[in-house]
Design a protein around this motif. Structure first.
Motif, mmCIF file in Angstrom:
data_model
loop_
_atom_site.group_PDB
_atom_site.id
_atom_site.type_symbol
_atom_site.label_atom_id
_atom_site.label_comp_id
_atom_site.label_asym_id
_atom_site.label_seq_id
_atom_site.Cartn_x
_atom_site.Cartn_y
_atom_site.Cartn_z
ATOM 1 N N HIS A 118 -12.593 -2.850 -14.268
ATOM 2 C CA HIS A 118 -12.676 -2.771 -12.807
ATOM 3 C C HIS A 118 -11.308 -2.913 -12.139
ATOM 4 C CE1 HIS A 118 -16.930 -2.481 -12.969
ATOM 5 N NE2 HIS A 118 -17.132 -3.715 -13.383
ATOM 6 N N GLY A 119 -10.254 -2.736 -12.937
ATOM 7 C CA GLY A 119 -8.914 -2.799 -12.380
ATOM 8 C C GLY A 119 -8.378 -4.221 -12.323
ATOM 9 N N ASN A 120 -7.409 -4.408 -11.428
ATOM 10 C CA ASN A 120 -6.716 -5.702 -11.342
ATOM 11 C C ASN A 120 -6.657 -6.149 -9.879
ATOM 12 O OD1 ASN A 120 -4.750 -7.799 -11.228
ATOM 13 N ND2 ASN A 120 -3.876 -7.058 -13.160
ATOM 14 N N LYS A 121 -7.274 -7.294 -9.634
ATOM 15 C CA LYS A 121 -7.308 -7.818 -8.244
ATOM 16 C C LYS A 121 -5.905 -8.149 -7.757
ATOM 17 C CE LYS A 121 -10.310 -10.182 -5.175
ATOM 18 N NZ LYS A 121 -10.740 -8.943 -4.470
ATOM 19 N N GLY A 122 -4.997 -8.393 -8.665
ATOM 20 C CA GLY A 122 -3.612 -8.614 -8.261
ATOM 21 C C GLY A 122 -3.004 -7.373 -7.636
ATOM 22 N N ASP A 123 -3.340 -6.207 -8.176
ATOM 23 C CA ASP A 123 -2.890 -4.944 -7.587
ATOM 24 C C ASP A 123 -3.408 -4.814 -6.157
ATOM 25 O OD1 ASP A 123 -3.373 -2.825 -10.591
ATOM 26 O OD2 ASP A 123 -2.118 -4.589 -10.219
ATOM 27 N N GLU A 124 -4.698 -5.056 -6.009
ATOM 28 C CA GLU A 124 -5.325 -4.955 -4.685
ATOM 29 C C GLU A 124 -4.672 -5.907 -3.696
ATOM 30 O OE1 GLU A 124 -8.875 -7.200 -3.938
ATOM 31 O OE2 GLU A 124 -9.887 -5.439 -3.094
ATOM 32 N N ALA A 125 -4.404 -7.130 -4.137
ATOM 33 C CA ALA A 125 -3.794 -8.127 -3.247
ATOM 34 C C ALA A 125 -2.396 -7.706 -2.826
ATOM 35 C CB ALA A 125 -3.758 -9.486 -3.952
ATOM 36 N N ALA A 126 -1.642 -7.115 -3.753
ATOM 37 C CA ALA A 126 -0.279 -6.680 -3.437
ATOM 38 C C ALA A 126 -0.292 -5.551 -2.407
ATOM 39 C CB ALA A 126 0.424 -6.217 -4.716
ATOM 40 N N VAL A 127 -1.153 -4.583 -2.596
ATOM 41 C CA VAL A 127 -1.266 -3.475 -1.644
ATOM 42 C C VAL A 127 -1.678 -3.993 -0.272
ATOM 43 C CG1 VAL A 127 -2.589 -1.397 -1.075
ATOM 44 C CG2 VAL A 127 -1.706 -1.714 -3.395
ATOM 45 N N THR A 128 -2.610 -4.914 -0.258
ATOM 46 C CA THR A 128 -3.062 -5.507 1.009
ATOM 47 C C THR A 128 -1.911 -6.222 1.707
ATOM 48 O OG1 THR A 128 -5.304 -5.779 0.116
ATOM 49 C CG2 THR A 128 -4.719 -7.091 2.062
ATOM 50 N N ALA A 129 -1.123 -6.960 0.951
ATOM 51 C CA ALA A 129 0.023 -7.683 1.526
ATOM 52 C C ALA A 129 1.017 -6.717 2.153
ATOM 53 C CB ALA A 129 0.700 -8.517 0.445
ATOM 54 N N ILE A 130 1.343 -5.648 1.441
ATOM 55 C CA ILE A 130 2.303 -4.663 1.952
ATOM 56 C C ILE A 130 1.786 -4.038 3.255
ATOM 57 C CG2 ILE A 130 3.371 -2.405 1.517
ATOM 58 C CD1 ILE A 130 3.300 -3.176 -1.504
ATOM 59 N N LYS A 131 0.522 -3.656 3.254
ATOM 60 C CA LYS A 131 -0.044 -3.013 4.440
ATOM 61 C C LYS A 131 -0.075 -3.959 5.641
ATOM 62 C CE LYS A 131 -2.941 0.547 2.258
ATOM 63 N NZ LYS A 131 -4.329 1.091 2.132
ATOM 64 N N MET A 132 -0.402 -5.224 5.411
ATOM 65 C CA MET A 132 -0.484 -6.181 6.517
ATOM 66 C C MET A 132 0.908 -6.523 7.063
ATOM 67 S SD MET A 132 -3.552 -6.550 7.287
ATOM 68 C CE MET A 132 -3.411 -7.932 8.423
ATOM 69 N N VAL A 133 1.902 -6.622 6.194
ATOM 70 C CA VAL A 133 3.270 -6.857 6.675
ATOM 71 C C VAL A 133 3.733 -5.670 7.502
ATOM 72 C CG1 VAL A 133 5.683 -7.129 5.979
ATOM 73 C CG2 VAL A 133 3.886 -8.411 4.792
ATOM 74 N N HIS A 134 3.450 -4.471 7.020
ATOM 75 C CA HIS A 134 3.832 -3.276 7.771
ATOM 76 C C HIS A 134 3.121 -3.208 9.113
ATOM 77 C CE1 HIS A 134 3.742 1.114 8.727
ATOM 78 N NE2 HIS A 134 5.015 1.024 8.333
ATOM 79 N N LEU A 135 1.847 -3.586 9.123
ATOM 80 C CA LEU A 135 1.081 -3.581 10.375
ATOM 81 C C LEU A 135 1.736 -4.495 11.399
ATOM 82 C CD1 LEU A 135 -1.522 -2.853 12.016
ATOM 83 C CD2 LEU A 135 -2.557 -4.896 10.979
ATOM 84 N N LYS A 136 2.106 -5.716 10.959
ATOM 85 C CA LYS A 136 2.704 -6.682 11.887
ATOM 86 C C LYS A 136 4.066 -6.199 12.363
ATOM 87 C CE LYS A 136 4.052 -11.509 12.461
ATOM 88 N NZ LYS A 136 4.094 -12.881 11.870
ATOM 89 N N GLN A 137 4.887 -5.692 11.423
ATOM 90 C CA GLN A 137 6.249 -5.277 11.769
ATOM 91 C C GLN A 137 6.269 -4.061 12.687
ATOM 92 O OE1 GLN A 137 8.178 -4.755 7.949
ATOM 93 N NE2 GLN A 137 8.664 -6.935 7.754
#
Ligand SMILES: Nc1c(NC[C@H](O)[C@H](O)[C@H](O)CO)[nH]c(=O)[nH]c1=O
Ligand SMILES: CC(=O)[C@@H](O)COP(=O)(O)O
Length: 162
Positions: free
Chosen positions: A139-158
């Motif tokens: 089912h993949g790696n939840k760490g990958d999902e968390a990293a992508v989420t972090a990048i998107k949320m930082v970009h959203l704020k910036q």
């Protein structure tokens, strides 16, 4: 309903993480699983341009300590997002419920207190196989999902005012 593959995402939808700074807090409980989550998160952040010096990893004893470890990052390090990685596996008692409730509410509280992305990368599974399946398995790696989420949320704020 089929479980989503946690490592499948539209790469084009992920902004560059070149100038982003990340803290990652990793629980030592179930370390075979959590270290796989951490490797997935670090590799995904770097795949999208994050540099080694902008990725700081710290360890706490268990998932229940993740929110405080994440708060240390927010208080003592200059990071744009903090990723919380843990693995809670159901045992014989209701202890599972209290850990999961605690880390969930703690993470929500941090997001709102610091106005900064704290990403919930915690596996909460019925058994070890389900955890393995989500830490680099079928089912993949939840760490990958968390990293992508972090990048998107930082970009959203910036870029929120764009
Ligand atoms: N059973 C699991 C734990 N238990 C430990 C707690 O997280 C905590 O460290 C302890 O209650 C002391 O505060 N932790 C996990 O990460 N995963 C588990 O399955
Ligand atoms: C989630 C836990 O804390 C769990 O591993 C503890 O096991 P038990 O509920 O059997 O004491």
């Amino acid at each position: 309903m089929a479980t989503k593959d946690l490592s499948q995402y539209d790469i084009e939808s992920v902004p560059s993480a070149e100038n982003m700074r990340f803290g990652i807090v990793v629980a030592e409980w179930n370390f075979e699983i959590t270290s796989a989550l951490a490797n997935g998160a670090v590799n995904t952040l770097k795949k999208h341009g994050a540099t080694d010096e902008n990725i700081r990893v710290k360890y706490v004893p268990g998932t229940f300590e993740l929110p405080l470890g994440a708060q240390y990052f927010a208080e003592m390090e200059n990071v744009d997002a903090i990723i919380l990685l843990g693995c809670v596996i159901q045992g014989e008692t209701r202890h599972f419920d209290y850990i999961c409730d605690g880390v969930t509410q703690g993470t929500i509280d941090l997001n709102l207190k610091y106005n900064k992305p704290f990403i919930f990368g915690v596996l909460t599974t019925n058994d070890e196989q389900q955890a393995k399946d989500r830490a680099g398995g079928k089912h993949g790696n939840k760490g990958d999902e968390a990293a992508v989420t972090a990048i998107k949320m930082v970009h959203l704020k910036q870029n929120f005012s764009d």
